[in-house]
Design a protein around this motif. Structure first.
Motif, short mmCIF file in Angstrom:
data_model
loop_
_atom_site.label_atom_id
_atom_site.label_comp_id
_atom_site.label_asym_id
_atom_site.label_seq_id
_atom_site.Cartn_x
_atom_site.Cartn_y
_atom_site.Cartn_z
N SER A 1 21.93 15.44 -35.53
CA SER A 1 22.99 15.07 -36.46
C SER A 1 22.58 13.85 -37.29
O SER A 1 22.75 13.83 -38.52
N ALA A 2 22.02 12.84 -36.64
CA ALA A 2 21.54 11.65 -37.35
C ALA A 2 20.37 11.99 -38.26
O ALA A 2 20.31 11.52 -39.40
N LYS A 3 19.45 12.82 -37.79
CA LYS A 3 18.30 13.22 -38.60
C LYS A 3 18.76 13.91 -39.88
O LYS A 3 18.17 13.71 -40.94
N ALA A 4 19.80 14.72 -39.78
CA ALA A 4 20.31 15.46 -40.93
C ALA A 4 21.24 14.61 -41.80
O ALA A 4 21.77 15.11 -42.80
N ASN A 5 21.44 13.35 -41.43
CA ASN A 5 22.36 12.46 -42.15
C ASN A 5 23.76 13.06 -42.27
O ASN A 5 24.41 12.97 -43.32
N ALA A 6 24.21 13.69 -41.20
CA ALA A 6 25.53 14.32 -41.20
C ALA A 6 26.63 13.26 -41.30
O ALA A 6 26.53 12.19 -40.71
N ASP A 7 27.65 13.56 -42.07
CA ASP A 7 28.79 12.66 -42.20
C ASP A 7 29.56 12.55 -40.89
O ASP A 7 30.13 11.50 -40.58
N ASP B 1 27.61 8.23 -34.34
CA ASP B 1 28.50 7.29 -35.02
C ASP B 1 29.89 7.87 -35.29
O ASP B 1 30.89 7.30 -34.90
N TYR C 1 27.71 18.17 -38.90
CA TYR C 1 26.92 18.77 -37.83
C TYR C 1 27.87 19.50 -36.89
O TYR C 1 28.87 18.94 -36.44
N GLU D 1 18.50 22.64 -38.27
CA GLU D 1 17.56 21.51 -38.17
C GLU D 1 17.19 21.36 -36.71
O GLU D 1 17.98 21.64 -35.82
#
Length: 136
Positions: A110-116, A131, A1, A77
């Motif tokens: 960022s969490a919604k997109a499951n970003a590393d 995180d 992200y 997103e």
């Protein structure tokens, strides 16, 4: 992200822009307006080839062209209305108030997109909100 500050780093650093050549990338549409505002307005301080500090400001056309190239490598997103309101319901417990809401919504997307990872120059802004936060 990609946070806007990371995108600005990509403008001025070949090493950072090269990150776009690997993996998948996501950002919010807000990045386009925020980047445009910064880079056609106050700009950023850079170090020239002689080690001198100077201000980099882009013309509107150059900025739009750079953002178009950046956007070709990034998916966009956004939060839905329900996701945004649900996030605001949790804001007090996360000490989100005032302008921190903008960073919070970046963290939620960022969490919604499951970003590393969420890449930003403003690592401290995301403490307790995301995180894995990384410098560009």
């Amino acid at each position: 992200y990609w946070d806007t500050s990371a995108a600005i780093n990509a403008l001025v650093s070949a090493e950072v822009v090269a990150r776009l050549n690997r993996g998948e990338h996501v950002a919010r549409l807000h990045l386009l307006a925020e980047f445009f505002s910064t880079m056609t307005g106050r700009g950023v301080t850079i170090v020239d080839e002689h080690g001198n500090l100077e201000r980099m400001v882009l013309s509107q056309n150059d900025c739009a062209a750079w953002l178009r190239r950046f956007s070709e490598k990034v998916q966009f997103e956004e939060l839905t209305k329900a996701e945004a309101l649900s996030g605001l319901d949790k804001a007090q417990g996360l000490s989100v108030q005032g302008a921190r809401v903008y960073d919070y919504w970046n963290a939620l997307v960022s969490a919604k997109a499951n970003a590393d990872e969420l890449i930003t120059r403003n690592i401290r802004h995301f403490e307790g909100l995301a995180d894995k936060v990384a410098w560009p």
